[in-house]
Design a protein around this motif. Structure first.
Motif, PDB file in Angstrom:
ATOM      1  N   THR A 174       0.822  -1.222   0.000  1.00 35.17           N
ATOM      2  CA  THR A 174       0.000   0.000   0.000  1.00 35.17           C
ATOM      3  C   THR A 174       0.859   1.278   0.000  1.00 35.17           C
ATOM      4  O   THR A 174       0.335   2.359  -0.247  1.00 35.17           O
ATOM      5  N   ALA A 175       2.157   1.125   0.257  1.00 39.50           N
ATOM      6  CA  ALA A 175       3.005   2.322   0.424  1.00 39.50           C
ATOM      7  C   ALA A 175       3.025   3.203  -0.828  1.00 39.50           C
ATOM      8  O   ALA A 175       3.159   2.703  -1.940  1.00 39.50           O
ATOM      9  N   ASN A 176       2.891   4.481  -0.624  1.00 33.20           N
ATOM     10  CA  ASN A 176       2.986   5.413  -1.747  1.00 33.20           C
ATOM     11  C   ASN A 176       4.279   6.233  -1.619  1.00 33.20           C
ATOM     12  O   ASN A 176       5.142   5.932  -0.787  1.00 33.20           O
ATOM     13  N   PHE A 177       4.389   7.265  -2.435  1.00 35.20           N
ATOM     14  CA  PHE A 177       5.621   8.059  -2.451  1.00 35.20           C
ATOM     15  C   PHE A 177       5.964   8.606  -1.063  1.00 35.20           C
ATOM     16  O   PHE A 177       7.094   8.478  -0.597  1.00 35.20           O
ATOM     17  N   MET A 178       4.993   9.192  -0.389  1.00 29.82           N
ATOM     18  CA  MET A 178       5.284   9.791   0.911  1.00 29.82           C
ATOM     19  C   MET A 178       5.683   8.736   1.947  1.00 29.82           C
ATOM     20  O   MET A 178       6.525   8.989   2.811  1.00 29.82           O
ATOM     21  N   ALA A 204      16.743  14.300  -3.443  1.00 30.66           N
ATOM     22  CA  ALA A 204      16.749  13.886  -4.856  1.00 30.66           C
ATOM     23  C   ALA A 204      15.440  13.170  -5.221  1.00 30.66           C
ATOM     24  O   ALA A 204      14.901  13.359  -6.304  1.00 30.66           O
ATOM     25  N   PHE A 205      14.937  12.353  -4.304  1.00 30.80           N
ATOM     26  CA  PHE A 205      13.663  11.650  -4.541  1.00 30.80           C
ATOM     27  C   PHE A 205      12.537  12.664  -4.745  1.00 30.80           C
ATOM     28  O   PHE A 205      11.707  12.522  -5.635  1.00 30.80           O
ATOM     29  N   LYS A 206      12.533  13.691  -3.902  1.00 33.27           N
ATOM     30  CA  LYS A 206      11.453  14.685  -3.978  1.00 33.27           C
ATOM     31  C   LYS A 206      11.532  15.479  -5.284  1.00 33.27           C
ATOM     32  O   LYS A 206      10.521  15.727  -5.932  1.00 33.27           O
ATOM     33  N   ASP A 208      12.871  14.516  -8.028  1.00 32.48           N
ATOM     34  CA  ASP A 208      12.537  13.622  -9.131  1.00 32.48           C
ATOM     35  C   ASP A 208      11.022  13.456  -9.247  1.00 32.48           C
ATOM     36  O   ASP A 208      10.455  13.417 -10.344  1.00 32.48           O
ATOM     37  N   TRP A 209      10.370  13.383  -8.115  1.00 38.09           N
ATOM     38  CA  TRP A 209       8.905  13.218  -8.128  1.00 38.09           C
ATOM     39  C   TRP A 209       8.245  14.448  -8.746  1.00 38.09           C
ATOM     40  O   TRP A 209       7.319  14.344  -9.557  1.00 38.09           O
ATOM     41  N   GLN A 210       8.765  15.578  -8.374  1.00 41.27           N
ATOM     42  CA  GLN A 210       8.219  16.821  -8.915  1.00 41.27           C
ATOM     43  C   GLN A 210       8.398  16.867 -10.440  1.00 41.27           C
ATOM     44  O   GLN A 210       7.496  17.265 -11.173  1.00 41.27           O
ATOM     45  N   LYS A 211       9.551  16.432 -10.864  1.00 43.96           N
ATOM     46  CA  LYS A 211       9.834  16.409 -12.296  1.00 43.96           C
ATOM     47  C   LYS A 211       8.887  15.449 -13.012  1.00 43.96           C
ATOM     48  O   LYS A 211       8.363  15.755 -14.078  1.00 43.96           O
ATOM     49  N   ARG A 212       8.665  14.302 -12.395  1.00 40.78           N
ATOM     50  CA  ARG A 212       7.757  13.339 -13.018  1.00 40.78           C
ATOM     51  C   ARG A 212       6.335  13.900 -13.098  1.00 40.78           C
ATOM     52  O   ARG A 212       5.630  13.679 -14.067  1.00 40.78           O
ATOM     53  N   ASN A 213       5.942  14.623 -12.056  1.00 46.27           N
ATOM     54  CA  ASN A 213       4.609  15.232 -12.091  1.00 46.27           C
ATOM     55  C   ASN A 213       4.493  16.246 -13.220  1.00 46.27           C
ATOM     56  O   ASN A 213       3.457  16.333 -13.873  1.00 46.27           O
TER      57      ASN A 213
END
Ligand SMILES: Nc1nc2c(ncn2[C@@H]2O[C@H](COP(=O)(O)OP(=O)(O)OP(=O)(O)O)[C@@H](O)[C@H]2O)c(=O)[nH]1
Ligand SMILES: [Mg+2]
Length: 469
Positions: A174-178, A204-206, A208-213
């Protein structure tokens, strides 16, 4: 040097599944049958080519009691205990798995110990925990409950407090990004030395997530633009059956837009690294209905009245109708989705529009019929809702979740999509974008840029909101 963590535990507790979710790698083998993972294997997370963190998937403990007995008897240098164990037993098949799973620790990896919190603590688990303590490596315990029929989390926590530097409930299914970020935050506390490196990983994870969004936002907008502005035309020969032409165009129009949507879904799926598995939608998902089905439009916004009228005209399918009431070969616009616009070749070549009749009608020049671009703003909302629902499914689907049987949990599909809750300001951003996009498809001079930026900003903020970032 990058931080490295070995994921250890009893067979079949979900170690591989945890590694898969943490690394967003859906190629890692996860199986119902214990003993799936036979050798240790590292998985490195890299962003833009930069290696950031490594997790090692390992086989489960096989003989923890015997291994513990050896560890307890050991009286050499405590810093050498793992190396000495491996040296002693590396050619002994009885200890094969134990040597394999302890090897990454001798190379400096920290420990993530995974247990299934839905079963009670047993003697073997206590032995495993004791072994891990005796290794002296920094360690965190993770409670990954495989079912929710029983919950022994409290018992596990009590045992863990004696042996581990940090405890975390983390469900690989169930784990999501956060949740992944929180897991990394917890890992910081198991060894001060890793703190700065892990802080860098989290950052870096954060990013990257923003970039993917942002990329997801572009994918969605490109697809919407292609769908909203799409039109299809056909030459009409003298004596041709208008109904047949209408059907043919409607079919082609719908198939084309469905293709755009399917491709958009695929791009989003790949962007979020679901490479191996075709994403299986839950049974309740609106997306299981065809984009042009009555159910879709009913669920995503058309009122009963609108549906009734639409249904009455076109017999249950949304599409376009040819206005047979008009004299000659004149075509009318049907407003549910696309519209048949009777348009002369002059219009199509962008030169001169032939005589406009009442609102919604274009007088046909003589030999060409056209379906689309869409005249119905609701079409934008349906497309957008479906894109957001898909996005939401994808980002909330952990890579370590493999069993189809457990997919059907509450999800983002409600009756009515997200856009039903839009404020009037948000609606007006959409309306302006719709008008500009469909208008531009007809008349080259139509400016779209001004409406695009607010629409982009709106979608980006929704994506950030859905992913909780
Ligand atoms: N429902 C649910 N099932 C899970 C969870 N974690 C793992 N599973 C299932 O449990 C089974 C074992 O998962 P694995 O990740 O292969 O376990 P493992 O510890 O790597 O097992 P070995 O490699 O055999 O030691 C699989 O069927 C998983 O789908 C979870 O959080 N929830
Ligand atoms: Mg495994």
């Amino acid at each position: 040097m990058i931080p490295e963590f070995a994921v250890l535990g009893h067979p079949n507790e979900g170690k591989s599944s945890v590694v898969s979710t943490l690394t967003e790698d859906d190629q890692i083998r996860v199986s119902r049958i214990p003993g799936e993972t036979l050798v240790s294997r590292s998985y490195t997370v890299a962003i833009d080519g930069e290696k950031l963190i490594r997790f090692v998937d390992t086989p489960g403990f096989q003989v923890p009691q015997q291994t513990l007995a050896w560890f307890k008897k050991y009286d050499g240098d405590p810093g050498q205990i793992i190396e000495c164990f491996i040296d002693t037993f590396q050619n002994d098949s009885f200890y094969f798995d134990e040597c394999e799973l302890l090897a990454p620790l001798s190379k400096g990896a920290g420990i993530i110990y995974v247990v299934d919190g839905s079963r009670p603590v047993r003697q073997d688990d206590l032995a495993e925990m004791e072994i891990l303590r005796l290794t002296g490596r920094p360690r965190m315990a993770v409670i990954n409950s495989k079912t929710n029929t029983k919950d022994y989390t409290a018992d596990w926590k009590q045992e863990f407090r004696k042996q581990f530097n940090s405890i975390r409930v983390f469900n690989s299914n169930t784990a999501n990004f956060m949740d992944r970020i929180l897991m990394l935050e917890s890992l910081k506390s198991i060894d001060q030395e890793w703190e700065p490196m892990l802080a860098r990983v989290i950052q870096a994870f954060k990013a990257d997530w923003q970039k993917r969004n942002q990329m997801a936002c572009n994918i969605i907008i490109k697809a919407m633009e292609a769908s909203l502005s799409f039109s299809i035309s056909k030459k009409v020969k003298q004596g041709a059956d208008p109904e047949q032409i209408q059907q043919e165009l409607t079919h082609k129009y719908q198939e084309h837009i469905k293709k755009i949507e399917t491709l958009m879904f695929k791009k989003i799926r790949l962007l979020f690294k679901h490479n191996v598995f075709e994403y299986q939608l839950p049974d309740y998902s609106i997306l299981l209905h065809d984009l042009f089905s009555k159910q879709t439009w009913e669920l995503l916004g058309l009122t009963k009245e609108q549906l009734a009228t639409a249904g009455a005209i076109i017999g249950g399918t949304f599409g376009a109708v040819i206005d047979t009431a008009a004299a000659g070969i004149t075509f009318g616009i049907f407003t549910a989705i696309g519209s048949v616009i009777g348009a002369g070749s002059a219009v199509l070549s962008g030169k001169k529009m032939l005589g406009r009749k009442k609102a919604g009608f274009l007088r046909l020049g003589g030999d060409i019929t056209r379906l689309g671009p869409s005249k119905n703003l609701q079409f934008l909302y349906v497309l957008l809702d479906r894109a957001l629902i898909y996005y939401s499914h994808i980002i909330n689907r952990p890579h370590g979740k493999r069993d189809a049987s457990v997919i059907n949990q509450a999800g983002p599909d409600g009756k009515k999509g997200l856009t039903a809750g839009f404020t009037s300001a948000q609606r007006s951003v959409c309306a302006r974008y719709f008008k500009a996009t469909t208008g531009r498809a007809l008349f080259k001079g139509f400016k779209q840029e001004k409406s695009l930026h607010p629409f982009e900003a709106l979608i980006e903020s929704i994506l950030a909101n859905i992913s909780g970032t």
